[in-house]
Every structure is written in structure tokens, then in C-alpha cells.
Write a protein that holds these residues in place. Structure first.
Motif, mmCIF file in Angstrom:
data_model
loop_
_atom_site.group_PDB
_atom_site.id
_atom_site.type_symbol
_atom_site.label_atom_id
_atom_site.label_comp_id
_atom_site.label_asym_id
_atom_site.label_seq_id
_atom_site.Cartn_x
_atom_site.Cartn_y
_atom_site.Cartn_z
ATOM 1 N N ALA A 192 -25.982 47.334 33.280
ATOM 2 C CA ALA A 192 -25.619 47.064 34.376
ATOM 3 C C ALA A 192 -24.350 47.725 34.712
ATOM 4 O O ALA A 192 -23.940 48.037 36.093
ATOM 5 N N GLY A 193 -23.652 47.985 33.896
ATOM 6 C CA GLY A 193 -22.243 48.680 33.915
ATOM 7 C C GLY A 193 -21.468 47.799 34.811
ATOM 8 O O GLY A 193 -20.496 48.269 35.642
ATOM 9 N N LEU A 194 -21.417 46.519 34.419
ATOM 10 C CA LEU A 194 -20.275 45.775 35.335
ATOM 11 C C LEU A 194 -18.936 45.691 35.071
ATOM 12 O O LEU A 194 -18.543 45.973 33.628
ATOM 13 N N THR A 195 -18.100 45.574 35.969
ATOM 14 C CA THR A 195 -16.533 45.349 35.609
ATOM 15 C C THR A 195 -16.160 43.872 35.760
ATOM 16 O O THR A 195 -17.127 43.121 36.260
ATOM 17 N N ALA A 196 -15.116 43.598 35.042
ATOM 18 C CA ALA A 196 -14.710 42.126 35.079
ATOM 19 C C ALA A 196 -14.426 41.764 36.549
ATOM 20 O O ALA A 196 -14.241 40.421 36.789
ATOM 21 N N ALA A 197 -14.219 42.507 37.492
ATOM 22 C CA ALA A 197 -14.096 42.114 38.856
ATOM 23 C C ALA A 197 -15.338 41.995 39.841
ATOM 24 O O ALA A 197 -15.166 41.503 40.903
ATOM 25 N N ASP A 198 -16.576 42.393 39.241
ATOM 26 C CA ASP A 198 -17.729 42.332 39.949
ATOM 27 C C ASP A 198 -18.249 40.958 40.284
ATOM 28 O O ASP A 198 -17.920 40.058 39.535
ATOM 29 N N VAL A 199 -18.678 40.848 41.404
ATOM 30 C CA VAL A 199 -19.373 39.518 41.897
ATOM 31 C C VAL A 199 -20.851 39.870 41.791
ATOM 32 O O VAL A 199 -21.602 40.827 42.773
ATOM 33 N N VAL A 200 -21.864 39.148 41.035
ATOM 34 C CA VAL A 200 -22.890 39.335 40.893
ATOM 35 C C VAL A 200 -24.079 38.757 41.555
ATOM 36 O O VAL A 200 -23.807 37.648 41.749
ATOM 37 N N LEU A 201 -25.080 39.390 42.047
ATOM 38 C CA LEU A 201 -26.121 38.378 42.773
ATOM 39 C C LEU A 201 -27.246 38.686 42.056
ATOM 40 O O LEU A 201 -27.643 39.642 41.596
ATOM 41 N N GLU A 202 -27.813 37.270 41.389
ATOM 42 C CA GLU A 202 -28.933 37.264 40.493
ATOM 43 C C GLU A 202 -29.948 36.548 41.573
ATOM 44 O O GLU A 202 -29.819 35.486 42.146
ATOM 45 N N VAL A 203 -31.348 37.198 41.497
ATOM 46 C CA VAL A 203 -32.380 36.544 42.085
ATOM 47 C C VAL A 203 -33.328 35.934 40.909
ATOM 48 O O VAL A 203 -33.644 36.904 40.335
#
Length: 299
Positions: A44-55
Motif C-alpha cells: 500500500a505504500g503508506l506513510t506514518a501520516a496517512d489516514v486509512v479507510l478500510e472497508v
């Protein structure tokens, strides 16, 4: 993070404790392999600042992995039992303060539901609603910069297909309206409980602007009409929508598109050009200022 993830034994024990049995109606197939969760989170290549939406977080397998990589996770769960149980599951293994659970239908959520605003969509999506969910969320959440979704392999192939491909169609073009997409790997059935009878695929996408001022509603009308009869030429396929074959031909020629071409050969920008020509020439029925026919809702 590694110790916090759920394995096969934990998944079955948790389901038994909650009295939960996966249902086909809700498209529930729970990931029980920690390595697959790690793979999805990494891809997913997330950063520590990301806000994730999981469905569809289900029992929380992927949720726990996402919480270890992001600033916050919004989990949208339609099953009330699973939604109610998720905070406790997370609280035993991770930081529940970084999780917000929304007992809701992902096809009906709006931007106002989520604070802080989501920046990435990462989810193991129920097979039966995967495409509508992705398109709806991209439409209503302009803060999403991209995402990674796990869907049925056949659906993944369609989402990332380009013009000329045998599986290029409505999902391909509509996702391309919002984002650039790519295949990000295959996931075998054995990592799920219950085991599905198909492989899954990962689709990664990055939002980008088309630099197009044609209303999305009109473009999507053209796309739907073009692929409703995909074996026909665009002149024939768009005739009903445009008000006749002659009108469709004028519209296509004005857009610089060969009337004998088929929908499967057009890029999203070419579909947008056809929609622009339709507006200019007054074809396609009575369109409102938003680009919808009166009474119509976007796909």
C-alpha cells in the motif's frame, strides 16, 4: 506489529466467541495469514501520516496491520456484530485510540462521516460490491490520494485493463477517470477463511486529475452506453443514447473518434471528448447542470 496480527487459530477462536459464521450474502472471506497482511500493508505504500479507510474489516486481521503503519484507521463495517467487536479486538493487541469504527454501508457513506479525512483506501473488499464501493469512495472522498484493494482476480484484471484488452470495460474506464491503476500481485485462496473458489488480486491506484471540465455524469453515460452493446460499433451502440445513429455519428466525428470504432478501443480521455461533443451538439437527452439526466444518480 508481528505479534499483534491474527493467525488461523485466533481468527477461528474469535469468530466462535462472537458466534460469527462468514456469509456469502456479505461476501465475507476473512484473511487469516499474517504474512499476507504484511504484504498488503507494505504494498500500500503508506506513510506514518496517512489516514486509512478500510472497508469490511471483518474480524480485524488487516486492521491490525494498518494500525501499525498509519496515523489513523477508519473501519467501515456493515455487519453490526463485527463492528461492535472490533474495538475490543484492537484494544487487546494495538492502539485502539487510532481506530474509528463506522457501522455503515460503504456505498452510502459521505465525506462528513470521517474525521480526520482519509488519505488512502486499503481494504479486502467483498467480491460482490468491490467495483461500486471503489468508485463511490473515489467520488465522495476527494482527499483520497490513492489506495490498494484486494478483489476477485477477475475483477482486478478488469479494473487495471487498458484499451484493446478483452476485459477492458466499464470498470476500467470509470476507475481511469479518477486514478492511474496497476496490478499489484495475486493472492491465493488458501489465505482466507472460508477458502474461496477463486484467486484474488491486488489493485493499486493513484489519484490524478484528468484536466477535463466535462461533467462526470455525462462521461459515465457515454461509457455505459458504449459497453452495453460492446460488440457493436460506437455509431450503433450510442444511437439510442444520442437520439439516432446519424446523431451519434455527428457526435463521434466532432470528438475526433471514428464512428466504426468500438468502445473497447477508446481511452478515458476519448470518452470525455465524446461527452463534450454530446453536450455541444445537444445529444444524449436532457442533461442537468451537473451532467446527469434528470432523476439520474451517478454510478
Amino acid at each position: 506489529m508481528a505479534d499483534a496480527l491474527l493467525g488461523p487459530a485466533e481468527i477461528r477462536e474469535l469468530a466462535a466467541r462472537l458466534g460469527v459464521a462468514p456469509t456469502k450474502k456479505l461476501g465475507q472471506n476473512f484473511v487469516h495469514d499474517p504474512n499476507t497482511v504484511r504484504r498488503i500493508v507494505a504494498a500500500a505504500g503508506l506513510t506514518a501520516a496517512d489516514v486509512v479507510l478500510e472497508v469490511g474489516p471483518g474480524l480485524g486481521s488487516l486492521t491490525l496491520g494498518l494500525l501499525g503503519a498509519a496515523a489513523h484507521v477508519h473501519a467501515v463495517e456493515i455487519d453490526p456484530v463485527l463492528a461492535a467487536a472490533l474495538p475490543a479486538t484492537v484494544g487487546e493487541r494495538s492502539d485502539a485510540g487510532k481506530l474509528t469504527v463506522h457501522p455503515a454501508d460503504a456505498l452510502k457513506v459521505t465525506a462528513g462521516l470521517f474525521q480526520p479525512a482519509p488519505t488512502m483506501l486499503v481494504a479486502n473488499l467483498p467480491y460482490n460490491v468491490a467495483v461500486p464501493v471503489v468508485l463511490h469512495l473515489l467520488a465522495v472522498l476527494p482527499t483520497l490520494r490513492g489506495g490498494l484493494v484486494m478483489v476477485q482476480k477477475e475483477v482486478a484484471d478488469r479494473l487495471v485493463a487498458g484499451p484493446g484488452s478483452k476485459v477492458y470495460g466499464v470498470p476500467s474506464v470509470k476507475l481511469a477517470w479518477y486514478a492511474e491503476s496497476r496490478a499489484a500481485g495475486r493472492v491465493p485462496p488458501a489465505v482466507f477463511w472460508p477458502v474461496p473458489n477463486v484467486d484474488s488480486g491486488l489493485v493499486a491506484f493513484t489519484r490524478r486529475e484528468l484536466d477535463c471540465d466535462v461533467p462526470r455524469g455525462v462521461v459515465f453515460q457515454v461509457v455505459d452506453a458504449a459497453f452495453a452493446q460492446r460488440r457493436k460499433t460506437l455509431r450503433a451502440a450510442l444511437a439510442g443514447w444520442a437520439g439516432g445513429a446519424a446523431a451519434a455519428e455527428r457526435m463521434l466525428l466532432a470528438a475526433g473518434v471514428e464512428p466504426q470504432a468500438r468502445g473497447e478501443s477508446l481511452t478515458v480521455r476519448e470518452f470525455a471528448a465524446v461527452a463534450a461533443a454530446a453536450i455541444s451538439l445537444g445529444h444524449g437527452g436532457k442533461l442537468s447542470a451537473t451532467g446527469r439526466r434528470h432523476g439520474e444518480v451517478d454510478s
